[in-house]
Design a protein around this motif. Structure first.
Motif, PDB file in Angstrom:
ATOM      1  N   GLY A 399     -40.782  12.959  37.983  1.00 31.71           N
ATOM      2  CA  GLY A 399     -40.772  13.656  39.275  1.00 31.71           C
ATOM      3  C   GLY A 399     -41.849  13.157  40.228  1.00 31.71           C
ATOM      4  N   GLU A 400     -42.637  12.184  39.757  1.00 36.55           N
ATOM      5  CA  GLU A 400     -43.708  11.665  40.609  1.00 36.55           C
ATOM      6  C   GLU A 400     -43.110  11.053  41.880  1.00 36.55           C
ATOM      7  OE1 GLU A 400     -46.496  12.014  41.890  1.00 36.55           O
ATOM      8  OE2 GLU A 400     -47.786  11.376  40.235  1.00 36.55           O
ATOM      9  N   GLY A 401     -43.765  11.348  43.019  1.00 39.68           N
ATOM     10  CA  GLY A 401     -43.256  10.809  44.286  1.00 39.68           C
ATOM     11  C   GLY A 401     -42.215  11.711  44.945  1.00 39.68           C
ATOM     12  N   PHE A 402     -41.952  12.869  44.308  1.00 41.27           N
ATOM     13  CA  PHE A 402     -41.002  13.822  44.888  1.00 41.27           C
ATOM     14  C   PHE A 402     -41.678  15.187  45.059  1.00 41.27           C
ATOM     15  CE2 PHE A 402     -38.266  10.743  42.884  1.00 41.27           C
ATOM     16  CZ  PHE A 402     -37.138  10.674  43.699  1.00 41.27           C
ATOM     17  N   VAL A 403     -41.089  15.975  45.945  1.00 40.79           N
ATOM     18  CA  VAL A 403     -41.497  17.367  46.094  1.00 40.79           C
ATOM     19  C   VAL A 403     -40.216  18.198  46.091  1.00 40.79           C
ATOM     20  CG1 VAL A 403     -42.211  18.944  47.934  1.00 40.79           C
ATOM     21  CG2 VAL A 403     -43.749  17.129  47.219  1.00 40.79           C
ATOM     22  N   ARG A 404     -40.256  19.367  45.435  1.00 40.11           N
ATOM     23  CA  ARG A 404     -39.087  20.237  45.438  1.00 40.11           C
ATOM     24  C   ARG A 404     -39.268  21.353  46.454  1.00 40.11           C
ATOM     25  NH1 ARG A 404     -37.674  24.545  40.783  1.00 40.11           N
ATOM     26  NH2 ARG A 404     -39.077  25.738  42.114  1.00 40.11           N
ATOM     27  N   ALA A 405     -38.261  21.558  47.301  1.00 38.41           N
ATOM     28  CA  ALA A 405     -38.290  22.707  48.221  1.00 38.41           C
ATOM     29  C   ALA A 405     -37.244  23.704  47.740  1.00 38.41           C
ATOM     30  CB  ALA A 405     -37.981  22.250  49.638  1.00 38.41           C
ATOM     31  N   SER A 406     -37.693  24.929  47.498  1.00 37.82           N
ATOM     32  CA  SER A 406     -36.778  25.975  47.059  1.00 37.82           C
ATOM     33  C   SER A 406     -36.239  26.700  48.295  1.00 37.82           C
ATOM     34  CB  SER A 406     -37.548  26.937  46.150  1.00 37.82           C
ATOM     35  OG  SER A 406     -37.036  28.238  46.287  1.00 37.82           O
ATOM     36  N   ALA A 407     -34.965  27.079  48.232  1.00 36.75           N
ATOM     37  CA  ALA A 407     -34.331  27.695  49.398  1.00 36.75           C
ATOM     38  C   ALA A 407     -34.345  29.217  49.328  1.00 36.75           C
ATOM     39  CB  ALA A 407     -32.903  27.202  49.507  1.00 36.75           C
ATOM     40  N   PHE A 408     -35.101  29.774  48.390  1.00 34.44           N
ATOM     41  CA  PHE A 408     -35.191  31.234  48.316  1.00 34.44           C
ATOM     42  C   PHE A 408     -36.203  31.702  49.348  1.00 34.44           C
ATOM     43  CE2 PHE A 408     -33.808  30.032  43.983  1.00 34.44           C
ATOM     44  CZ  PHE A 408     -32.601  30.715  43.966  1.00 34.44           C
ATOM     45  N   GLY A 409     -35.755  32.422  50.347  1.00 33.41           N
ATOM     46  CA  GLY A 409     -36.680  32.907  51.374  1.00 33.41           C
ATOM     47  C   GLY A 409     -35.916  33.688  52.421  1.00 33.41           C
ATOM     48  N   HIS A 410     -36.636  34.541  53.158  1.00 30.01           N
ATOM     49  CA  HIS A 410     -35.999  35.242  54.283  1.00 30.01           C
ATOM     50  C   HIS A 410     -35.659  34.188  55.333  1.00 30.01           C
ATOM     51  CE1 HIS A 410     -37.315  38.765  52.277  1.00 30.01           C
ATOM     52  NE2 HIS A 410     -38.578  38.692  52.638  1.00 30.01           N
ATOM     53  N   ARG A 411     -34.578  34.399  56.080  1.00 28.15           N
ATOM     54  CA  ARG A 411     -34.135  33.384  57.037  1.00 28.15           C
ATOM     55  C   ARG A 411     -35.228  33.061  58.053  1.00 28.15           C
ATOM     56  NH1 ARG A 411     -29.010  32.195  57.912  1.00 28.15           N
ATOM     57  NH2 ARG A 411     -29.072  31.990  55.645  1.00 28.15           N
ATOM     58  N   LYS A 412     -35.918  34.097  58.517  1.00 24.25           N
ATOM     59  CA  LYS A 412     -36.943  33.816  59.541  1.00 24.25           C
ATOM     60  C   LYS A 412     -38.057  32.918  58.979  1.00 24.25           C
ATOM     61  CE  LYS A 412     -39.935  37.986  59.521  1.00 24.25           C
ATOM     62  NZ  LYS A 412     -40.367  37.840  58.176  1.00 24.25           N
ATOM     63  N   ASN A 413     -38.339  33.049  57.723  1.00 26.89           N
ATOM     64  CA  ASN A 413     -39.368  32.184  57.112  1.00 26.89           C
ATOM     65  C   ASN A 413     -38.864  30.754  56.945  1.00 26.89           C
ATOM     66  OD1 ASN A 413     -41.164  34.244  57.007  1.00 26.89           O
ATOM     67  ND2 ASN A 413     -40.863  34.695  54.840  1.00 26.89           N
ATOM     68  N   ILE A 414     -37.592  30.622  56.633  1.00 29.81           N
ATOM     69  CA  ILE A 414     -37.021  29.271  56.489  1.00 29.81           C
ATOM     70  C   ILE A 414     -37.031  28.589  57.860  1.00 29.81           C
ATOM     71  CG2 ILE A 414     -34.931  27.967  55.876  1.00 29.81           C
ATOM     72  CD1 ILE A 414     -36.266  29.210  53.401  1.00 29.81           C
ATOM     73  N   VAL A 415     -36.666  29.332  58.887  1.00 34.50           N
ATOM     74  CA  VAL A 415     -36.651  28.777  60.252  1.00 34.50           C
ATOM     75  C   VAL A 415     -38.071  28.366  60.658  1.00 34.50           C
ATOM     76  CG1 VAL A 415     -36.260  29.402  62.693  1.00 34.50           C
ATOM     77  CG2 VAL A 415     -34.566  30.015  60.951  1.00 34.50           C
ATOM     78  N   GLU A 416     -39.024  29.210  60.356  1.00 40.47           N
ATOM     79  CA  GLU A 416     -40.432  28.925  60.683  1.00 40.47           C
ATOM     80  C   GLU A 416     -40.937  27.707  59.879  1.00 40.47           C
ATOM     81  OE1 GLU A 416     -42.747  30.570  62.683  1.00 40.47           O
ATOM     82  OE2 GLU A 416     -44.463  29.401  61.929  1.00 40.47           O
ATOM     83  N   ALA A 417     -40.558  27.655  58.610  1.00 37.01           N
ATOM     84  CA  ALA A 417     -40.986  26.518  57.774  1.00 37.01           C
ATOM     85  C   ALA A 417     -40.417  25.217  58.330  1.00 37.01           C
ATOM     86  CB  ALA A 417     -40.523  26.722  56.330  1.00 37.01           C
TER      87      ALA A 417
END
Ligand code: MLT
Length: 427
Positions: A399-417
């Motif tokens: 997994g070196e050289g990668f980052v995982r983004a999880s999609a669990f979140g309130h919509r407003k937080n995903i939009v802000e992120a």
């Protein structure tokens, strides 16, 4: 009389200065483990960042922990079960260690319809992660294990704890005596089985955590054929099966011949927001045998009866409601919400010019940062954008050289992120 009563002060006994040690030797296998378990380590770094920047509004795309409320129809069933426990008619104590018959039946007919899985082969539990440890307890220390690299850390860490591995080799960042099967963009995240040595057990997760990739039917046929040829047991983790939207298999038992070589774990956590409620299951087919012909299901039953007392009756009432027509529709709605988050995150990283994988049949997006250390990228995103991700190398050297983004979140937080990521990495 007339004078203040003398004050009585309680004085604690002086604390003994000399440290007292027991004569108990530490489990050498626990001593082999590197650092802490991945997610508490991430939480530690997040808290350190917050301590230095108390005004930071941190958004988590880190641990895959659900954020949206449990659908009403499911929560109400648990509420009714909890209230029932306060009545003579509704009270129940210990249940069957294997789970309630009605729930085992509903799991078989909902997720394994037409696949020949019997109610009696399904063990209801407090979650897939706990079942993985209990399976390891059943396997014992004297066997060999293969994992996808990268992989969900519980497989490797539980192998180490059980004594199935050697020491950690810092040069290659792998434990000795574990076979790491590289899963990279180059091999389309499916290991080259022709170059994989035989092991007793193969942990395989699809849709995959962390890469978000799903194995195709042809690939799973190859995996089952490989296990049959080698006489290995596949532990197939299907915790994200409900996220599959194409024709990739949702269960290993869709593959002919899997019943003789595969155990499958499943979970309500990412289906119905049950990460805190705790409810999962494991399927052990009657046909699965050890080399001496002893049925594996009998040993798993023995382990469950000894180490587990059955899942919470309230949680099981929730599980049954999940599998009602209304519950299934509500779970699909919840999953569709997280899938839209995933689509938005994936589109953002792609638009920003990163090679991006997964994020279609799974709530995880796997983002490549060529030539960079995963922990450095993790720190960069945390300190510059107040966003928590998961460093790919935490899932193994692959997994070196990668980052995982999880999609669990309130919509407003995903939009802000997304907004913050565009500011950080936009041209
Ligand atoms: C993850 O972030 O990988 C998940 O939370 C793992 C889990 O389900 O334990």
């Amino acid at each position: 009389r007339g004078r203040a009563a003398p004050r009585v002060r309680c004085v604690a006994e002086p604390i003994q200065k000399e440290a007292v040690r027991t004569r108990v030797k530490r489990n050498v296998n626990l001593g082999k483990l590197q650092a802490g378990y991945l997610f508490p380590e991430i939480a530690r770094r997040r808290n350190a960042h917050l301590a230095q920047n108390p005004d930071a509004r941190i958004i988590s795309l880190g641990i895959g922990d659900t954020t949206e409320p449990i659908p009403k129809v499911i929560a109400e069933a648990m509420e009714a079960a909890a209230r029932g426990l306060s009545t003579l008619e509704g009270y129940s104590g210990y249940g069957a260690e294997q789970g309630q018959g009605a729930l085992r039946g509903a799991l078989a007919s909902t997720f394994y319809k037409g696949l020949g899985v019997k109610d009696s082969e399904i063990f209801v539990s407090d979650g897939a992660k706990c079942d993985i440890s209990r399976l390891q307890l059943m396997f014992g220390p004297a066997l060999s294990v293969a994992v996808q690299d990268p992989s969900y850390p519980a497989y490797v860490d539980s192998s180490v704890m059980l004594g199935q591995t050697g020491e950690y080799d810092t040069g290659v960042q792998q434990y000795r005596n574990i076979v790491y099967m590289p899963c990279t963009p180059q091999n389309n995240f499916f290991p080259d089985l022709s170059a994989t040595p035989r092991t007793d057990v193969i942990f395989f997760c699809s849709p995959n955590n962390p890469t978000g990739n799903t194995a195709s039917r042809a690939q799973l046929e190859e995996l089952v054929a490989f296990a049959r040829k080698n006489g290995s047991i596949i532990v197939y983790d299907s915790a994200y099966a409900i996220y599959v939207e194409d024709d990739s298999p949702k269960s290993i038992y869709e593959i002919p011949g899997a019943r003789e070589v595969a155990i499958e774990t499943g979970s309500f956590s990412k289906y119905a927001g049950f990460t805190g409620v705790r409810l999962g299951w494991t399927v052990v087919p009657d046909e699965l045998q050890y080399e001496d012909g002893f049925p594996v299901i009998r040993d798993f039953n023995r382990v469950m009866c000894t180490c587990f007392n059955g899942a919470s009756n309230i949680a099981q009432a929730g599980g049954l409601a999940c599998l009602s027509p209304e519950g299934l529709a509500a779970m699909q709605e919840l999953v569709a919400f997280y899938k839209e988050n995933t689509r938005m995150l994936r589109a953002t990283f792609t638009e920003l010019g990163f090679s991006t994988y997964g994020g279609v049949n799974a709530p995880y997006v796997w983002v490549q940062f060529p030539g960079r250390s995963s922990w450095d990228v993790f720190e960069e995103i945390l300190t510059k954008a107040d966003i928590v991700t998961t460093p790919g190398s935490g899932f193994g050297p692959g997994g070196e050289g990668f980052v995982r983004a999880s999609a669990f979140g309130h919509r407003k937080n995903i939009v802000e992120a997304i907004d913050r990521l565009k500011k950080l990495y936009g041209k």
